[in-house]
Design a protein around this motif. Structure first.
Motif, short mmCIF file in Angstrom:
data_model
loop_
_atom_site.label_atom_id
_atom_site.label_comp_id
_atom_site.label_asym_id
_atom_site.label_seq_id
_atom_site.Cartn_x
_atom_site.Cartn_y
_atom_site.Cartn_z
N ASP A 232 0.84 -1.20 0.00
CA ASP A 232 0.00 0.00 0.00
C ASP A 232 0.87 1.25 0.00
O ASP A 232 0.77 2.10 0.87
CB ASP A 232 -0.92 -0.03 1.22
CG ASP A 232 -1.98 1.06 1.18
OD1 ASP A 232 -2.20 1.65 0.10
OD2 ASP A 232 -2.58 1.34 2.24
N HIS A 233 1.77 1.33 -1.00
CA HIS A 233 2.63 2.51 -1.18
C HIS A 233 3.55 2.77 0.01
O HIS A 233 3.97 3.90 0.22
CB HIS A 233 1.77 3.75 -1.45
CG HIS A 233 0.92 3.62 -2.67
ND1 HIS A 233 1.41 3.75 -3.95
CD2 HIS A 233 -0.42 3.36 -2.80
CE1 HIS A 233 0.42 3.58 -4.82
NE2 HIS A 233 -0.69 3.34 -4.16
N GLN A 235 3.01 2.96 3.16
CA GLN A 235 2.46 3.94 4.09
C GLN A 235 2.43 3.37 5.50
O GLN A 235 1.63 2.48 5.79
CB GLN A 235 1.04 4.34 3.68
CG GLN A 235 0.93 5.01 2.33
CD GLN A 235 -0.48 5.42 1.99
OE1 GLN A 235 -0.88 6.55 2.22
NE2 GLN A 235 -1.23 4.49 1.44
N ARG A 237 1.58 5.32 7.97
CA ARG A 237 0.27 5.94 8.16
C ARG A 237 -0.01 6.76 6.92
O ARG A 237 0.91 7.09 6.17
CB ARG A 237 0.21 6.77 9.45
CG ARG A 237 1.25 7.86 9.59
CD ARG A 237 1.25 8.41 11.01
NE ARG A 237 2.29 9.38 11.25
CZ ARG A 237 2.09 10.70 11.34
NH1 ARG A 237 0.86 11.19 11.20
NH2 ARG A 237 3.10 11.53 11.56
N ARG A 238 -1.22 7.08 6.70
CA ARG A 238 -1.64 7.65 5.42
C ARG A 238 -0.83 8.90 5.05
O ARG A 238 -0.70 9.83 5.83
CB ARG A 238 -3.13 7.98 5.44
CG ARG A 238 -3.71 8.28 4.06
CD ARG A 238 -5.22 8.14 4.08
NE ARG A 238 -5.84 8.50 2.82
CZ ARG A 238 -5.90 7.70 1.75
NH1 ARG A 238 -5.34 6.52 1.80
NH2 ARG A 238 -6.50 8.10 0.65
N TYR A 239 -0.29 8.86 3.83
CA TYR A 239 0.50 9.94 3.22
C TYR A 239 1.89 10.10 3.83
O TYR A 239 2.59 11.07 3.51
CB TYR A 239 -0.26 11.26 3.25
CG TYR A 239 -1.58 11.20 2.53
CD1 TYR A 239 -1.67 10.70 1.23
CD2 TYR A 239 -2.76 11.61 3.15
CE1 TYR A 239 -2.89 10.63 0.57
CE2 TYR A 239 -3.98 11.54 2.49
CZ TYR A 239 -4.04 11.04 1.20
OH TYR A 239 -5.26 10.96 0.56
N HIS A 241 5.41 8.01 3.93
CA HIS A 241 6.01 6.86 3.23
C HIS A 241 7.43 6.64 3.73
O HIS A 241 8.30 7.51 3.58
CB HIS A 241 5.99 7.10 1.73
CG HIS A 241 4.63 7.51 1.22
ND1 HIS A 241 3.66 6.61 0.90
CD2 HIS A 241 4.09 8.75 1.05
CE1 HIS A 241 2.57 7.26 0.52
NE2 HIS A 241 2.80 8.56 0.61
#
Length: 390
Positions: A232-233, A235, A237-239, A241
């Motif tokens: 998932d890229h 992540q 945590r979201r955004y 990386h």
């Protein structure tokens, strides 16, 4: 040069049968038995508004890990992606080497190339067509960073000596279990013993999605956490990386489909085993190379592959009798143009080359009727008689 004979053989052509052809695989028959539950699950996903990962994928991951006896399962978008991520978590990088086999679908080596490493081949065992463990240690160099056996056709590779070699040299073993759903090695599910086990859910697999999907299983929580991030890229945590990641997520529709189908996997596997046993019983007296199971291993019988030196002629004979067949795989990886740079030639891996040259996959699927299998058996006997007099 090619591994496939180009000589044209003229054989007596039998009259066409009135019965419909026996398919190599019948996904429609399988779907008809679970149609209502599949449609309900898909509708629930559509109504939920969660189409990537989500609760349906998580539920399947938990159930699949439990089915194998593994601690963690991470769903991804294909078996190739599963192999790629497994190699990354094993620390394989550009310039490294990974020991594997040339008798496999090419995706096994693709994943090695994706991380910039070099596939180093060993030949396969002449009975199980899986990695010959006795050849592995001689191929280990300071650059060797993983051992990647393939459970070909559903037959588990001989994992114990491979794991012992890996432990001795500090090299992780990654299982390519793309064709081995519900196969077992001793008391363990194939795919559950190495650093990671990699599965494909391509539609034609024993546990198939209705599109592309795959999974990695592992008993290491840290590895599982990294796999979930990488798919998932990356992540954490979201955004945010932490490293270069990938868009390898499983979609929720495939998770729902696989969750439904997993409930039937045990029964489907037992059906495959009964069909394989019947083939072995009724084809045993013919001059064919028949597949077998090593002591302590149970195949998932993804494919029933016979060997014959006039494979192409045999295939044509069966086709005229209404029997569909498959070739898995007619050119081993070391002789593929994509890997010409490795410098291999015909004769480097003789067992793999013989299997590739002579292999023929007969119809085998859980919904196969007794009459369909009788027709295949009869057709093989007829075809062999015709080949003998040609």
């Amino acid at each position: 040069m090619t591994l496939i004979a180009s000589k044209t053989e003229t054989l007596e052509t039998p009259p066409l049968l009135d019965e419909p052809p026996v398919p190599f695989l019948d996904l429609k028959a399988q779907y008809s038995g679970i149609r209502e539950e599949i449609l309900r699950s898909l509708q629930e996903v559509a109504d939920s508004g969660t189409y990537i990962l989500g609760p349906r994928v998580a539920a399947f991951e938990e159930a699949f890990a439990e089915n194998l006896g593994a601690k963690h399962c991470v769903g991804v978008n294909s078996g190739t992606s599963a192999l790629h991520l497994a190699l990354i978590t094993a620390g394989v990088e550009a310039g490294d080497e990974v020991i594997t086999v040339p008798m496999t679908f090419v995706a096994t080596s693709w994943a090695i190339s994706y991380v910039g490493a070099r596939p180093v081949f060993v030949d396969v065992d002449p009975v199980t067509y899986t990695m010959d463990a006795s050849q592995v240690e001689a191929k280990i160099t300071p650059k060797t960073k993983a051992i990647l056996p393939v459970h070909l056709y559903g037959q588990p590779a001989d994992l114990r000596p491979l794991l012992e070699i890996g432990c001795k040299h500090g090299i992780p073993v990654i299982e390519d279990a793309a064709q081995a759903h519900n196969a077992t090695y001793g008391d363990h599910g194939a795919g559950s013993l190495g650093h990671c086990g990699c599965f494909s859910f391509y539609p034609g697999k024993n546990l198939g999605a209705y599109g592309e999907a795959g999974a990695i299983v592992t008993n290491d929580e840290k590895v599982a956490d990294r796999l979930r991030a990488l798919r998932d890229h990356a992540q954490g945590r979201r955004y945010y990386h932490n490293e270069v990641g990938f868009n390898y997520r499983m979609d929720a529709f495939q998770g729902a489909i696989l969750g439904v189908k997993l409930k039937s996997l045990k029964a489907w596997t037992e059906a495959r085993r009964r069909l394989a046993a019947r083939y072995i019983e009724h084809l045993g007296g013919l001059p064919l190379g028949l597949p077998g199971e090593a002591v302590g291993r149970r195949s998932a019988w993804h494919l029933f592959v016979v060997l014959h030196p006039r494979r192409d002629a045999l295939r044509r004979e069966l086709e005229t009798r209404g029997i569909q067949t498959g070739l898995h795989y007619p050119v081993p990886v070391h002789l593929q143009d994509a890997y010409r740079s490795l410098g291999h030639r015909i004769g480097d891996f003789p067992v793999s080359e013989r299997v590739a040259r002579e292999c023929l996959s007969l119809p085998l699927f859980p919904e196969m009727t007794e009459r369909q299998q009788e027709r295949v058996i009869e057709a093989v006997h007829d075809a062999m008689r015709n080949l003998e007099v040609a």
